[in-house]
Design an enzyme around this catalytic site. Sequence first.
Site, PDB file in Angstrom:
ATOM      1  N   TRP A  32       8.388 -73.830 -41.328  1.00 25.70           N
ATOM      2  CA  TRP A  32       8.968 -72.503 -41.137  1.00 25.70           C
ATOM      3  C   TRP A  32      10.252 -72.336 -41.954  1.00 25.70           C
ATOM      4  O   TRP A  32      10.525 -71.250 -42.482  1.00 25.70           O
ATOM      5  CB  TRP A  32       9.266 -72.283 -39.655  1.00 25.70           C
ATOM      6  CG  TRP A  32       9.910 -70.957 -39.354  1.00 25.70           C
ATOM      7  CD1 TRP A  32       9.276 -69.783 -39.084  1.00 25.70           C
ATOM      8  CD2 TRP A  32      11.308 -70.671 -39.290  1.00 25.70           C
ATOM      9  NE1 TRP A  32      10.194 -68.779 -38.867  1.00 25.70           N
ATOM     10  CE2 TRP A  32      11.443 -69.294 -38.987  1.00 25.70           C
ATOM     11  CE3 TRP A  32      12.465 -71.442 -39.465  1.00 25.70           C
ATOM     12  CZ2 TRP A  32      12.692 -68.680 -38.845  1.00 25.70           C
ATOM     13  CZ3 TRP A  32      13.701 -70.829 -39.340  1.00 25.70           C
ATOM     14  CH2 TRP A  32      13.816 -69.466 -39.030  1.00 25.70           C
ATOM     15  N   HIS A  33      11.014 -73.414 -42.080  1.00 23.74           N
ATOM     16  CA  HIS A  33      12.304 -73.312 -42.769  1.00 23.74           C
ATOM     17  C   HIS A  33      12.158 -73.116 -44.271  1.00 23.74           C
ATOM     18  O   HIS A  33      13.071 -72.564 -44.897  1.00 23.74           O
ATOM     19  CB  HIS A  33      13.161 -74.546 -42.488  1.00 23.74           C
ATOM     20  CG  HIS A  33      13.907 -74.460 -41.199  1.00 23.74           C
ATOM     21  ND1 HIS A  33      13.334 -74.793 -39.991  1.00 23.74           N
ATOM     22  CD2 HIS A  33      15.175 -74.055 -40.911  1.00 23.74           C
ATOM     23  CE1 HIS A  33      14.225 -74.609 -39.025  1.00 23.74           C
ATOM     24  NE2 HIS A  33      15.337 -74.150 -39.550  1.00 23.74           N
ATOM     25  N   GLY A  34      11.087 -73.555 -44.863  1.00 24.23           N
ATOM     26  CA  GLY A  34      10.970 -73.349 -46.301  1.00 24.23           C
ATOM     27  C   GLY A  34       9.753 -74.020 -46.904  1.00 24.23           C
ATOM     28  O   GLY A  34       9.171 -74.948 -46.335  1.00 24.23           O
ATOM     29  N   PHE A  49      15.774 -68.171 -45.494  1.00 25.64           N
ATOM     30  CA  PHE A  49      14.585 -68.465 -44.694  1.00 25.64           C
ATOM     31  C   PHE A  49      13.961 -67.214 -44.100  1.00 25.64           C
ATOM     32  O   PHE A  49      12.883 -67.248 -43.579  1.00 25.64           O
ATOM     33  CB  PHE A  49      14.905 -69.465 -43.583  1.00 25.64           C
ATOM     34  CG  PHE A  49      15.620 -70.687 -44.089  1.00 25.64           C
ATOM     35  CD1 PHE A  49      15.181 -71.336 -45.228  1.00 25.64           C
ATOM     36  CD2 PHE A  49      16.749 -71.167 -43.446  1.00 25.64           C
ATOM     37  CE1 PHE A  49      15.834 -72.456 -45.712  1.00 25.64           C
ATOM     38  CE2 PHE A  49      17.401 -72.298 -43.918  1.00 25.64           C
ATOM     39  CZ  PHE A  49      16.949 -72.933 -45.048  1.00 25.64           C
TER      40      PHE A  49
END
Length: 425
Positions: A272-274, A425
């Site tokens: 999810w963060h990257g 993000f």
Amino acid sequence: GEPVYLLLMVAVAGANWAFGRLLGKRPERKFLALAVIFNLLCLGVFKYTGFVLENVYALAHIERAAPQIALPIGISFYTFQAMSYVIDVYRGQVGVQRSFAKFLLYVSLFPQLIAGPIVRYSDVEKEIEARKSTPKGCFYGMTRFCMGLAKKVLLADYAGKAAAQLLDGNLAAQSTLGVWFGVLLYTFEIYFDFSGYSDMAIGMASMFGFHFQENFKHPYSADSIHEFWRRWHISLSSWFKEYVYIPLGGNRKGKLRTECNKLLVFLLTGIWHGANWTFVIWGMIHGIMNVLEDTVLPIRKCRFKWIGNLYTWIIAITAFVMFRADTAAYGWRMIRTMFTGLRFDLVSRSFLMEQLDGYTVVLIAGGILFSYPVTAKLLKCTGSLRDRYAAVWEVLKYLGVLVLLFLCVCSLAGAAYNPFIYFRF
């Protein structure tokens, strides 16, 4: 700056509003699955297409550049908010919002749209329909906003500059101690940057009569990684717990299934963060340490809390090496330097002493101090005194906030543009 992607946000909101209306009438799994797939496709196409194709080309030995799609601002946050709404409607936990304008207000609430916290519809459902903006709420909101701004401008930005001086460039010229100090400063930067943004979002929302949940509760004071995630980015960890971990069975289907569920949640947290392997590794470090704490690492039973807290600092700092690194190989080089490159020669010492000026030392001390709930403890200790001189305390409190705001304005006047880390993000 991105008018086309504003249309994407409106389209995502419109689709989820329509799915919510449909699920309100016919709460069937197939419609819920369509809604979830739609949101994941939107997130996947704009955030992960380049990453996936890059890895496919590498595995297939195809010499072709992967397409680079610009990341729409806030897409990771508003897609998760929209998904939580349709899932809660399907479960019967919230009512169907029949007004598209009000649903769009929920999706696009500007205080937290760009970088969170992730606000569930149930948190603001009543306030979307009817809210009150009171003088008390406005004063609290302005105070909270200024405190968050001070975290960002006076602590996070300076910590980031000092961390960049220690970490960026040729690692061969850096000592083990230099890398440790650099990553410690980055650990302060990301905490004060993100918690500062959350404070500002909560403060702005309060001015308009909205009440958001807390997103940070001094995570660096935790005595285990398990406890760390009860205090760090609470809105995200709560989202994954509610919509991924529990539906997978949580801890109800045996020890092995429980630990597998945790690993999957942390894998998804990293993704999810990257779109980078560094974030996957960062998430898995936390996932593996959570599993080890549940099985073979008795850190939560340790009588000496300072040992657990020191352990948490070490794991968090080590994991943030990967979070900051551009590539997994570069992050691994940094970790090797931290734990095996024990070099304290003249060049390394000179480089470190040049960077550790008086302000940086004070910054490190202040970062450590404010990572713990010292303010709350001071307020508790002075409770009777504040009650006795309540009027004087109120005046001093707001004067202190004005001083912080003045210092922030002075700092910003001579600074370059330095966006919040979680804007990425």
